[in-house]
Design a protein around this motif. Sequence first.
Motif, PDB file in Angstrom:
ATOM      1  N   TYR A 177       0.834  -1.209   0.000  1.00 52.41           N
ATOM      2  CA  TYR A 177       0.000   0.000   0.000  1.00 52.41           C
ATOM      3  C   TYR A 177       0.869   1.260   0.000  1.00 52.41           C
ATOM      4  N   MET A 181       0.856   4.103  -2.930  1.00 52.10           N
ATOM      5  CA  MET A 181       0.518   5.500  -2.672  1.00 52.10           C
ATOM      6  C   MET A 181       1.659   6.456  -3.015  1.00 52.10           C
ATOM      7  N   GLN A 229      -0.390   4.627 -10.639  1.00 52.67           N
ATOM      8  CA  GLN A 229      -1.020   4.004  -9.476  1.00 52.67           C
ATOM      9  C   GLN A 229      -1.999   2.918  -9.889  1.00 52.67           C
TER      10      GLN A 229
END
Length: 232
Positions: free
Chosen positions: A130, A134, A141
């Motif tokens: 994650y 990010m 992304q």
Amino acid sequence: MIEVYMLRLDERKAAALYEVMLNCVSQGKREAAGRFRRPIDAYRSVTGEILARLAATKRWKLSNAELSFYKNDFGKPLLDNPSIDFHFNVSHSGDWVVCAFGDFPVGIDIELMKPQDLSIAERFFAPVEYNRLMSLAGSRQLTYFYQLWTLKESYIKAVGKGMSIPLDSFSFLIEEDGEVAASLEAGASAAYFMQTFADEDHALALCTFQQTEPIFKELDYEELESLLSMLH
């Protein structure tokens, strides 16, 4: 050796071959296909079993009548013949149906990279995944999300335990050159991964438990129609 059959869906051509394909699959698959509201979903489902049947007849020279499939407790389809060491896995999404097969367990996943609320990644991905996701900018992304998602799906499908393996209990890091580094859950067998793309809109990943260079074969509908004669 692992081979992968790939078919790009064409709704018009699939409709023209649909009745022929239905006659080549199991009664259970025919009944399941009849429950789809959209024809294209039925075409995907039936085509997946067709590719698996073609794979088994090619690899083991079995007749279609000899082929029977069942699902394990976690929903993974398997060949119902313990004397034959044939493994396969099917996936379909968007414009593609794919089937990986070989002599040892394999998992494959393909996903149409449609817009996605990336907050789902915080729930299902490991923290390291994650955080990396990010840190990326813009459209990268979304692509990276689907690269990770297909890798995770390919792994749990290869293991054959489905979502009983928490998706955040193992993680992947994808390098800029496409190399995949995996950190699997405690006690897991060594696994090997390939992450690639069927086209610019579809991410694809493959997982095996022996290091091998998979052979990809893209079929067209003319070839598929010819091959269907092997199943009669």
